[in-house]
Motif scaffolding. Structure first.
Motif, PDB file in Angstrom:
ATOM      1  N   THR A   1     -22.670  47.491 -29.246  1.00 39.21           N
ATOM      2  CA  THR A   1     -23.439  46.616 -28.366  1.00 39.21           C
ATOM      3  C   THR A   1     -22.440  46.535 -27.327  1.00 39.21           C
ATOM      4  OG1 THR A   1     -24.529  44.394 -27.606  1.00 39.21           O
ATOM      5  CG2 THR A   1     -22.995  44.630 -29.217  1.00 39.21           C
ATOM      6  N   ALA A   2     -22.596  46.281 -25.936  1.00 38.58           N
ATOM      7  CA  ALA A   2     -21.539  46.237 -24.861  1.00 38.58           C
ATOM      8  C   ALA A   2     -21.327  44.621 -24.537  1.00 38.58           C
ATOM      9  CB  ALA A   2     -21.866  46.968 -23.352  1.00 38.58           C
ATOM     10  N   VAL A   3     -20.136  44.339 -24.383  1.00 35.34           N
ATOM     11  CA  VAL A   3     -19.612  43.086 -23.847  1.00 35.34           C
ATOM     12  C   VAL A   3     -18.956  43.094 -22.568  1.00 35.34           C
ATOM     13  CG1 VAL A   3     -18.433  41.200 -24.679  1.00 35.34           C
ATOM     14  CG2 VAL A   3     -19.323  42.692 -26.454  1.00 35.34           C
ATOM     15  N   ASN A   4     -19.349  42.133 -21.665  1.00 35.96           N
ATOM     16  CA  ASN A   4     -18.875  41.859 -20.409  1.00 35.96           C
ATOM     17  C   ASN A   4     -17.945  40.744 -20.608  1.00 35.96           C
ATOM     18  OD1 ASN A   4     -20.082  44.346 -19.542  1.00 35.96           O
ATOM     19  ND2 ASN A   4     -21.913  43.249 -19.048  1.00 35.96           N
ATOM     20  N   ALA A   5     -16.898  40.520 -19.661  1.00 36.13           N
ATOM     21  CA  ALA A   5     -16.147  39.369 -19.528  1.00 36.13           C
ATOM     22  C   ALA A   5     -16.456  38.954 -17.951  1.00 36.13           C
ATOM     23  CB  ALA A   5     -14.715  39.583 -19.612  1.00 36.13           C
ATOM     24  N   THR A   6     -16.353  37.681 -17.836  1.00 35.68           N
ATOM     25  CA  THR A   6     -16.424  37.100 -16.499  1.00 35.68           C
ATOM     26  C   THR A   6     -14.980  36.497 -16.035  1.00 35.68           C
ATOM     27  OG1 THR A   6     -17.486  35.059 -17.234  1.00 35.68           O
ATOM     28  CG2 THR A   6     -18.855  36.885 -16.479  1.00 35.68           C
ATOM     29  N   ILE A   7     -15.016  36.478 -14.754  1.00 36.49           N
ATOM     30  CA  ILE A   7     -13.576  35.699 -14.418  1.00 36.49           C
ATOM     31  C   ILE A   7     -14.202  34.469 -13.706  1.00 36.49           C
ATOM     32  CG2 ILE A   7     -11.820  35.511 -12.572  1.00 36.49           C
ATOM     33  CD1 ILE A   7     -11.645  38.427 -13.277  1.00 36.49           C
ATOM     34  N   VAL A   8     -13.503  33.078 -13.864  1.00 36.04           N
ATOM     35  CA  VAL A   8     -14.102  32.018 -13.386  1.00 36.04           C
ATOM     36  C   VAL A   8     -12.969  31.264 -12.438  1.00 36.04           C
ATOM     37  CG1 VAL A   8     -15.031  29.551 -13.928  1.00 36.04           C
ATOM     38  CG2 VAL A   8     -15.401  31.672 -15.196  1.00 36.04           C
ATOM     39  N   TRP A   9     -13.459  30.966 -11.264  1.00 34.94           N
ATOM     40  CA  TRP A   9     -12.581  30.162 -10.496  1.00 34.94           C
ATOM     41  C   TRP A   9     -12.996  28.916 -10.138  1.00 34.94           C
ATOM     42  CZ3 TRP A   9     -13.039  28.155  -5.389  1.00 34.94           C
ATOM     43  CH2 TRP A   9     -11.862  27.752  -4.591  1.00 34.94           C
ATOM     44  N   ASN A  10     -12.166  27.671 -10.571  1.00 33.89           N
ATOM     45  CA  ASN A  10     -12.485  26.194 -10.454  1.00 33.89           C
ATOM     46  C   ASN A  10     -11.875  26.006  -9.007  1.00 33.89           C
ATOM     47  OD1 ASN A  10     -12.775  23.579 -10.829  1.00 33.89           O
ATOM     48  ND2 ASN A  10     -12.650  23.920 -13.028  1.00 33.89           N
ATOM     49  N   ALA A  11     -12.832  25.592  -8.052  1.00 38.20           N
ATOM     50  CA  ALA A  11     -12.345  25.014  -6.940  1.00 38.20           C
ATOM     51  C   ALA A  11     -11.703  23.533  -7.227  1.00 38.20           C
ATOM     52  CB  ALA A  11     -13.546  24.877  -5.941  1.00 38.20           C
ATOM     53  N   ALA A  12     -12.268  22.957  -8.069  1.00 40.51           N
ATOM     54  CA  ALA A  12     -11.742  21.513  -8.352  1.00 40.51           C
ATOM     55  C   ALA A  12     -10.421  21.393  -8.835  1.00 40.51           C
ATOM     56  CB  ALA A  12     -12.868  20.849  -9.163  1.00 40.51           C
ATOM     57  N   ASP A  13      -9.960  22.364  -9.699  1.00 39.01           N
ATOM     58  CA  ASP A  13      -8.746  22.296 -10.288  1.00 39.01           C
ATOM     59  C   ASP A  13      -7.984  23.196  -9.702  1.00 39.01           C
ATOM     60  OD1 ASP A  13      -9.589  20.723 -12.485  1.00 39.01           O
ATOM     61  OD2 ASP A  13     -10.228  22.086 -13.556  1.00 39.01           O
ATOM     62  N   LEU A  14      -8.276  23.908  -8.772  1.00 43.19           N
ATOM     63  CA  LEU A  14      -7.483  25.096  -8.024  1.00 43.19           C
ATOM     64  C   LEU A  14      -6.849  25.949  -9.186  1.00 43.19           C
ATOM     65  CD1 LEU A  14      -5.687  23.244  -5.246  1.00 43.19           C
ATOM     66  CD2 LEU A  14      -7.499  24.545  -5.085  1.00 43.19           C
ATOM     67  N   THR A  15      -7.739  26.306  -9.882  1.00 41.93           N
ATOM     68  CA  THR A  15      -7.228  27.392 -11.030  1.00 41.93           C
ATOM     69  C   THR A  15      -8.083  28.463 -10.957  1.00 41.93           C
ATOM     70  OG1 THR A  15      -8.869  26.469 -12.844  1.00 41.93           O
ATOM     71  CG2 THR A  15      -6.783  25.509 -12.555  1.00 41.93           C
ATOM     72  N   ASN A  16      -7.374  29.616 -11.558  1.00 39.10           N
ATOM     73  CA  ASN A  16      -8.421  30.740 -11.885  1.00 39.10           C
ATOM     74  C   ASN A  16      -8.180  31.308 -13.323  1.00 39.10           C
ATOM     75  OD1 ASN A  16      -9.613  33.174 -10.763  1.00 39.10           O
ATOM     76  ND2 ASN A  16      -7.842  34.524 -11.522  1.00 39.10           N
TER      77      ASN A  16
ATOM     78  N   ASP B   1      -2.484  28.729 -11.534  1.00 38.75           N
ATOM     79  CA  ASP B   1      -2.581  27.994 -10.344  1.00 38.75           C
ATOM     80  C   ASP B   1      -2.980  28.912  -9.184  1.00 38.75           C
ATOM     81  OD1 ASP B   1      -2.211  26.458  -8.138  1.00 38.75           O
ATOM     82  OD2 ASP B   1      -0.713  25.363  -9.205  1.00 38.75           O
ATOM     83  N   THR B   2      -4.067  28.685  -8.536  1.00 35.28           N
ATOM     84  CA  THR B   2      -4.471  29.466  -7.364  1.00 35.28           C
ATOM     85  C   THR B   2      -3.415  29.437  -5.988  1.00 35.28           C
ATOM     86  OG1 THR B   2      -5.967  27.786  -6.697  1.00 35.28           O
ATOM     87  CG2 THR B   2      -6.927  29.782  -8.115  1.00 35.28           C
ATOM     88  N   THR B   3      -2.578  28.325  -6.020  1.00 40.72           N
ATOM     89  CA  THR B   3      -1.941  27.938  -5.144  1.00 40.72           C
ATOM     90  C   THR B   3      -0.504  28.757  -5.257  1.00 40.72           C
ATOM     91  OG1 THR B   3      -0.971  26.012  -5.814  1.00 40.72           O
ATOM     92  CG2 THR B   3      -2.997  26.287  -4.460  1.00 40.72           C
ATOM     93  N   ASN B   4      -0.397  29.243  -6.631  1.00 40.31           N
ATOM     94  CA  ASN B   4       0.900  29.984  -6.957  1.00 40.31           C
ATOM     95  C   ASN B   4       0.686  30.936  -8.204  1.00 40.31           C
ATOM     96  OD1 ASN B   4       3.382  31.144  -7.692  1.00 40.31           O
ATOM     97  ND2 ASN B   4       4.384  29.106  -7.848  1.00 40.31           N
ATOM     98  N   THR B   5       0.062  31.959  -8.000  1.00 43.38           N
ATOM     99  CA  THR B   5      -0.333  32.741  -9.289  1.00 43.38           C
ATOM    100  C   THR B   5       0.553  32.996 -10.338  1.00 43.38           C
ATOM    101  OG1 THR B   5      -0.328  34.763  -7.695  1.00 43.38           O
ATOM    102  CG2 THR B   5      -2.317  33.703  -7.969  1.00 43.38           C
ATOM    103  N   ALA B   6       1.804  33.049  -9.872  1.00 41.97           N
ATOM    104  CA  ALA B   6       3.139  33.059 -10.927  1.00 41.97           C
ATOM    105  C   ALA B   6       3.108  31.881 -11.713  1.00 41.97           C
ATOM    106  CB  ALA B   6       4.146  33.571 -10.153  1.00 41.97           C
ATOM    107  N   THR B   7       2.345  30.782 -11.387  1.00 37.70           N
ATOM    108  CA  THR B   7       2.473  29.698 -12.192  1.00 37.70           C
ATOM    109  C   THR B   7       1.411  29.405 -13.223  1.00 37.70           C
ATOM    110  OG1 THR B   7       3.636  28.262 -10.335  1.00 37.70           O
ATOM    111  CG2 THR B   7       2.605  27.027 -12.205  1.00 37.70           C
ATOM    112  N   ALA B   8       1.770  29.469 -14.331  1.00 38.51           N
ATOM    113  CA  ALA B   8       0.887  29.204 -15.590  1.00 38.51           C
ATOM    114  C   ALA B   8       0.393  27.595 -15.780  1.00 38.51           C
ATOM    115  CB  ALA B   8       1.327  29.683 -16.979  1.00 38.51           C
ATOM    116  N   VAL B   9      -0.923  27.565 -15.978  1.00 37.82           N
ATOM    117  CA  VAL B   9      -1.395  26.082 -16.104  1.00 37.82           C
ATOM    118  C   VAL B   9      -1.242  25.694 -17.810  1.00 37.82           C
ATOM    119  CG1 VAL B   9      -3.471  24.613 -15.967  1.00 37.82           C
ATOM    120  CG2 VAL B   9      -2.959  26.333 -14.149  1.00 37.82           C
ATOM    121  N   ASN B  10      -0.521  24.927 -17.772  1.00 36.34           N
ATOM    122  CA  ASN B  10      -0.137  24.835 -19.191  1.00 36.34           C
ATOM    123  C   ASN B  10      -0.640  23.470 -20.075  1.00 36.34           C
ATOM    124  OD1 ASN B  10       1.734  22.969 -18.272  1.00 36.34           O
ATOM    125  ND2 ASN B  10       3.371  24.097 -18.550  1.00 36.34           N
TER     126      ASN B  10
END
Length: 108
Positions: free
Chosen positions: A3-18, A43-52
């Protein structure tokens, strides 16, 4: 039967996260193979920054699967989809969708 499985990407405007989601396989032998989903939250404002802080709720076909998983210090949450959760669809060629939704500590 695979069976095929797809992944989705979620952007959260309230948290400014991807939340980027990677799956261990795009095709699994349903009821037999293990599927591992790994979400990386940045963090969408700095994609090099991990949200921990916060957690990720993994979903299969839009329904929560398991409990929320805490995000690690590197911004990663990993979830093993239980064997049998992804079953053969009654409609041939229909894929399952695995998604990951990030929830910050501030949004509890």
């Amino acid at each position: 039967t695979n069976t095929a499985v797809n992944a989705t990407i979620v952007w959260n405007a309230a948290d400014l996260t991807n939340t980027a989601l990677a799956l261990s396989s795009a095709n699994i032998n349903y009821g037999v193979d293990t599927l591992t989903a790994t979400a990386t939250v940045t963090d969408t404002t700095n994609t090099a920054t991990a949200v921990n802080t916060g957690s990720v709720q993994f979903k299969v076909d839009g329904v929560n699967s398991g409990s929320p998983v805490a995000v690690s210090s590197t911004g990663v949450a990993t979830y093993v989809v239980p064997t049998g959760t992804l079953t053969a669809s009654s409609t041939p060629g229909t894929a399952h969708t695995v998604s990951a939704v990030f929830r910050s500590v501030a949004c509890k």
